[in-house]
Design a protein around this motif. Structure first.
Motif, mmCIF file in Angstrom:
data_model
loop_
_atom_site.group_PDB
_atom_site.id
_atom_site.type_symbol
_atom_site.label_atom_id
_atom_site.label_comp_id
_atom_site.label_asym_id
_atom_site.label_seq_id
_atom_site.Cartn_x
_atom_site.Cartn_y
_atom_site.Cartn_z
ATOM 1 N N SER A 116 -1.425 -3.652 1.090
ATOM 2 C CA SER A 116 0.224 -3.667 1.031
ATOM 3 C C SER A 116 0.450 -4.745 2.183
ATOM 4 O O SER A 116 1.009 -4.115 3.540
ATOM 5 C CB SER A 116 1.101 -2.304 0.723
ATOM 6 O OG SER A 116 2.281 -3.188 0.487
ATOM 7 N N GLU A 144 2.646 -8.523 2.208
ATOM 8 C CA GLU A 144 3.291 -9.048 2.051
ATOM 9 C C GLU A 144 3.135 -9.225 0.213
ATOM 10 O O GLU A 144 4.661 -9.304 -0.923
ATOM 11 C CB GLU A 144 3.819 -10.724 2.366
ATOM 12 C CG GLU A 144 3.492 -10.640 3.667
ATOM 13 C CD GLU A 144 5.403 -10.766 3.224
ATOM 14 O OE1 GLU A 144 6.048 -11.772 2.009
ATOM 15 O OE2 GLU A 144 5.612 -10.408 4.556
ATOM 16 N N ASP A 145 1.930 -8.794 -0.205
ATOM 17 C CA ASP A 145 2.093 -7.890 -1.312
ATOM 18 C C ASP A 145 0.882 -7.550 -1.709
ATOM 19 O O ASP A 145 0.583 -7.169 -0.744
ATOM 20 C CB ASP A 145 1.563 -9.845 -2.196
ATOM 21 C CG ASP A 145 1.248 -10.196 -3.650
ATOM 22 O OD1 ASP A 145 1.926 -8.880 -4.103
ATOM 23 O OD2 ASP A 145 0.842 -11.165 -4.557
#
Length: 429
Positions: free
Chosen positions: A120, A122-123
């Protein structure tokens, strides 16, 4: 959703580890902490792609089911730098959770692993992990962890890499856990090796001690004849002691192992003042004891050499109106080159010939061109010295078959290579 699936997989693997741990003894279960150099894919996150190399800090928990197989769970915090004009700040961080299956090589030489990572930053990214590492023993309960790993994103094909350095504490060992050291590399662990200093290459039994495969009383480690027949009398090196012709000289020292019974022999087991090779020279004066029956010999019993002329000739075929060699790999070329290399003082004449089709002037030109082509091929392909080769075209002046047929023309389109020399050979009796 992805993270929940990974947590489920970790939970199932943990239950499996606990179940197997109840069924079999533990082998170096461990808990540890580590730091990593981490290299993310420079395209992340899309579309800016501003992530740069950084580090991770984390911990791991591992379970060994047997000397070769184990599983491991990791949790780490990632700290990454940023590059590029569109970076949102001076750094980015995230979390990575993972689980791996591990295979340990014999003698703890290294281990290989493969598994999953949930990242994980930012995305969320789901990745396959793979790599190689080693646990270095510091003490009975402490190991240094070194590892190189790669990661492949399932969704967007990102490739990332890391290098790990960590410290682990070993727990859960039992008295039945095997010691996996083999100091003399004989395939028997030191814990059960009764002969822990066996010489390299020694054949050992289950206790690590040398065996006597042919049961001649000489251990394999010093047996120079390990397949001696059962019951045979052997020397200290395990080789059979025999005197097949009963001449008093053991076969291992007998140069004449088939001496007739009752024959007086010398220290080499050969008859005294006999003519073993029947060349008319007694063995006591014969400097060539095994002269063939067909050879004429001199006063020393050695073959007499005389000069004899030897020669070789080969044919090369061409297509009509062509100087291209159709069979450059022909065995005849190979044999010719071997002949030239064997007799280094020879000079070969390459003769070019054509069929009678066409004008005689053109055929003369074509035959010379063919001879030159063969000469060049022998130089470039087979490495012959060009100064030992002469090329001469004869056109249609030396036809092998004067008939005006396709077969005759094919035979006449040829190259003949002629060479001769004198060599020494043995004279016949």
């Amino acid at each position: 959703m992805k993270r929940s699936m990974l947590f489920t997989a970790v939970a199932i693997a943990t239950m499996s580890a606990n179940t197997q741990a109840q069924e079999a003894p533990s082998y170096e279960n461990w808990v540890g902490g580590f730091a990593q150099y981490y290299a993310p894919d420079s395209d992340k996150p899309e579309p800016l792609g501003y992530l740069d190399d950084g580090k991770t800090l984390g911990g791991e928990l591992g379970f060994r089911f047997d000397p070769n197989w184990g599983i491991r769970f990791e949790l780490s915090r990632i700290f990454l730098d940023m590059v590029g004009p569109n970076r949102p700040g001076f750094g980015d961080d995230g979390v990575m959770l993972g689980a791996d299956a591990m295979y340990f090589l014999d003698n703890e030489a290294a281990y290989f692993f493969g598994g999953l990572r949930e990242q994980s930053i930012e995305d969320n990214y789901r990745m396959m992990s793979y790599g190689v590492g080693k646990h270095w023993e510091v003490s009975e309960n402490v190991r240094v962890i070194t590892e190189l790993a790669g990661y492949r994103d399932f969704g967007q094909a990102y490739n990332e890499y890391s290098a790990k350095l960590g410290l682990a504490y070993i727990f859960g060992q039992t008295s039945s856990a095997p010691v996996r050291k083999d100091s003399d590399n004989d395939g028997v662990y030191d814990a059960v090796d009764r002969c822990p200093a066996s010489p390299a290459g020694t054949v050992v039994d289950a206790t690590g001690c040398s065996v006597d495969m042919d049961k001649d009383g000489v251990l394999n480690s010093v047996d120079q004849c390990p397949n001696t027949p059962a019951g045979a009398k052997v020397s200290a090196n395990g080789c059979e002691i025999k005197d097949a012709d009963n001449d008093g000289v053991l076969d291992i020292n007998d140069s004449c192992p088939n001496t007739p019974a009752g024959t007086e022999v010398n220290a080499k087991g050969c008859a005294v003042d006999l003519d073993k090779d029947s060349d008319g020279v007694l063995d006591s004066k014969d400097k060539c004891l095994d002269t063939p029956m067909t050879d004429k010999v001199d006063a020393d019993g050695c073959s007499v050499l005389v000069e004899k002329e030897v020669s070789i000739a080969i044919d090369v075929l061409f297509a009509n109106n062509s100087s291209k060699i159709e069979n450059p790999d022909s065995q005849e070329f190979v044999e010719f080159v071997e002949f030239m290399n064997r007799y280094g003082n020879t000079i070969a004449v390459i003769e070019g010939h054509t069929s009678s089709v066409g004008r005689a002037e053109y055929n003369q030109f074509l035959s010379q061109k063919r001879a030159d082509a063969v000469k060049q091929m022998l130089i470039t392909k087979y490495g012959l010295d060009g100064t030992r080769l002469q090329a001469q075209g004869f056109g249609e002046t030396q036809l092998k078959d004067p008939a005006n047929t396709a077969e005759a023309h094919k035979i006449n389109r040829r190259i003949e290579i002629k060479v001769s020399t004198k060599v020494k050979t043995k004279a016949a009796r």
